[in-house]
Design a protein around this motif. Sequence first.
Motif, PDB file in Angstrom:
ATOM      1  N   PHE A  43      68.497  -9.343  10.992  1.00  0.00           N
ATOM      2  CA  PHE A  43      69.626  -8.501  11.432  1.00  0.00           C
ATOM      3  C   PHE A  43      69.364  -7.029  11.051  1.00  0.00           C
ATOM      4  O   PHE A  43      69.575  -6.109  11.848  1.00  0.00           O
ATOM      5  CB  PHE A  43      70.910  -9.026  10.782  1.00  0.00           C
ATOM      6  CG  PHE A  43      72.195  -8.512  11.385  1.00  0.00           C
ATOM      7  CD1 PHE A  43      72.213  -7.698  12.511  1.00  0.00           C
ATOM      8  CD2 PHE A  43      73.418  -8.870  10.825  1.00  0.00           C
ATOM      9  CE1 PHE A  43      73.410  -7.239  13.058  1.00  0.00           C
ATOM     10  CE2 PHE A  43      74.613  -8.417  11.363  1.00  0.00           C
ATOM     11  CZ  PHE A  43      74.616  -7.596  12.469  1.00  0.00           C
ATOM     12  N   HIS A  44      68.870  -6.840   9.805  1.00  0.00           N
ATOM     13  CA  HIS A  44      68.528  -5.466   9.398  1.00  0.00           C
ATOM     14  C   HIS A  44      67.491  -4.871  10.338  1.00  0.00           C
ATOM     15  O   HIS A  44      67.571  -3.696  10.709  1.00  0.00           O
ATOM     16  CB  HIS A  44      67.968  -5.457   7.960  1.00  0.00           C
ATOM     17  CG  HIS A  44      69.035  -5.423   6.921  1.00  0.00           C
ATOM     18  ND1 HIS A  44      69.151  -6.370   5.929  1.00  0.00           N
ATOM     19  CD2 HIS A  44      70.036  -4.548   6.720  1.00  0.00           C
ATOM     20  CE1 HIS A  44      70.191  -6.081   5.161  1.00  0.00           C
ATOM     21  NE2 HIS A  44      70.745  -4.984   5.622  1.00  0.00           N
ATOM     22  N   LYS A  45      66.506  -5.682  10.702  1.00  0.00           N
ATOM     23  CA  LYS A  45      65.447  -5.187  11.599  1.00  0.00           C
ATOM     24  C   LYS A  45      66.024  -4.818  12.962  1.00  0.00           C
ATOM     25  O   LYS A  45      65.683  -3.780  13.534  1.00  0.00           O
ATOM     26  CB  LYS A  45      64.359  -6.256  11.787  1.00  0.00           C
ATOM     27  CG  LYS A  45      63.480  -6.450  10.584  1.00  0.00           C
ATOM     28  CD  LYS A  45      62.047  -6.844  10.998  1.00  0.00           C
ATOM     29  CE  LYS A  45      61.099  -6.823   9.821  1.00  0.00           C
ATOM     30  NZ  LYS A  45      61.272  -7.960   8.893  1.00  0.00           N
ATOM     31  N   THR A  46      66.910  -5.682  13.461  1.00  0.00           N
ATOM     32  CA  THR A  46      67.551  -5.397  14.754  1.00  0.00           C
ATOM     33  C   THR A  46      68.235  -4.027  14.719  1.00  0.00           C
ATOM     34  O   THR A  46      68.063  -3.203  15.619  1.00  0.00           O
ATOM     35  CB  THR A  46      68.620  -6.470  15.084  1.00  0.00           C
ATOM     36  OG1 THR A  46      68.001  -7.738  15.079  1.00  0.00           O
ATOM     37  CG2 THR A  46      69.269  -6.213  16.433  1.00  0.00           C
ATOM     38  N   LEU A  47      69.018  -3.820  13.644  1.00  0.00           N
ATOM     39  CA  LEU A  47      69.776  -2.558  13.545  1.00  0.00           C
ATOM     40  C   LEU A  47      68.834  -1.369  13.372  1.00  0.00           C
ATOM     41  O   LEU A  47      69.048  -0.308  13.964  1.00  0.00           O
ATOM     42  CB  LEU A  47      70.760  -2.624  12.371  1.00  0.00           C
ATOM     43  CG  LEU A  47      71.910  -3.623  12.529  1.00  0.00           C
ATOM     44  CD1 LEU A  47      72.719  -3.714  11.240  1.00  0.00           C
ATOM     45  CD2 LEU A  47      72.826  -3.232  13.690  1.00  0.00           C
TER      46      LEU A  47
END
Length: 270
Positions: free
Chosen positions: A115-119
């Motif tokens: 999720f962090h990577k997506t953001l």
Amino acid sequence: MSNNLLKGKRGIIFGALDPNSIAWKVAQRCHEEGAQFTLTNAPVALRLGAIKELAAQCKAEVVPADATLVPDLENLFSKSVELLGGKLDFVLHSIGMSPNVRKNRPYTDLDYDYFHKTLDISALSLHKTLQTALKLDAMNEWGSVVALTYIASQRVFPDYGDMADAKSVLESITRGFGYQYGKSKKVRINTISQSPTKTTAGTGVKGFDAFFNYADLISPLGNASAEACADYTIMMFSDYTRMVTMQNLFHDGGFSYTGVSREVMDKFTS
Ligand code: NAI
């Protein structure tokens, strides 16, 4: 068709991976309209993609940059100003990737590292790009930045997963930085909210084909193509839209304001 709308303008185009990419079409149209620009993508995408072919067509240099890494972006902006011989007039942010979507993680079972990577990749990269450009004073007054987004930022599309959150943040950064950059340097920032489009990022979303057909039937003009998106982007880079900033601009054949269409109703009429 060329009207020299971008004659004398310089820019950076992020995100051309292959000939289906929206950024690929934007680069071709920018070239036709007389602009000079650098092309950039993440080093891994440069190895896999066909960007050299596009660079040759457009007489553009390729400068690698992972858009999540500020030092890469600093190098990209400094090199681009140097190679193009002056400050920049436009930037296209055409970047999106969700490891959760890629690995089919449902929205209720997200991996938080992903999720962090997506953001970071899909949203914060816009802030990093803008902050770098501002700090290096790399944009001319009345310059134009366009980032691509999708309506799942505002309405629920269950299979779009955490990319929906990333797009909401992207659109919020557009407003927040749009105010600051407009005040200090008269640089404008907008998002274009595009129809579903058959690209690597697009078709990576579960159920894409069904959804593509649904959107096509709902939209009175049908889905907007990547080529049409490129035309719209050219207009946003041109001097004809100098007073447009901080907007989310729908480019979707009318999808966003249609409740239901006759064609979709007919499918439910027994
Ligand atoms: P694409 O897969 O051709 O482009 C996505 C690009 O993001 C690729 O070139 C990829 O290498 C780049 N990228 C990924 N991680 C990166 C990183 N760390 N640093 C730099 N670049 C990185 O697909 P498409 O559809 O042309 O996507 C462009 C934009 O359009 C994305 O923001 C996408 O969300 C948006 N969009 C796409 C729609 C569609 O249905 N295809 C609909 C609405 C918006």
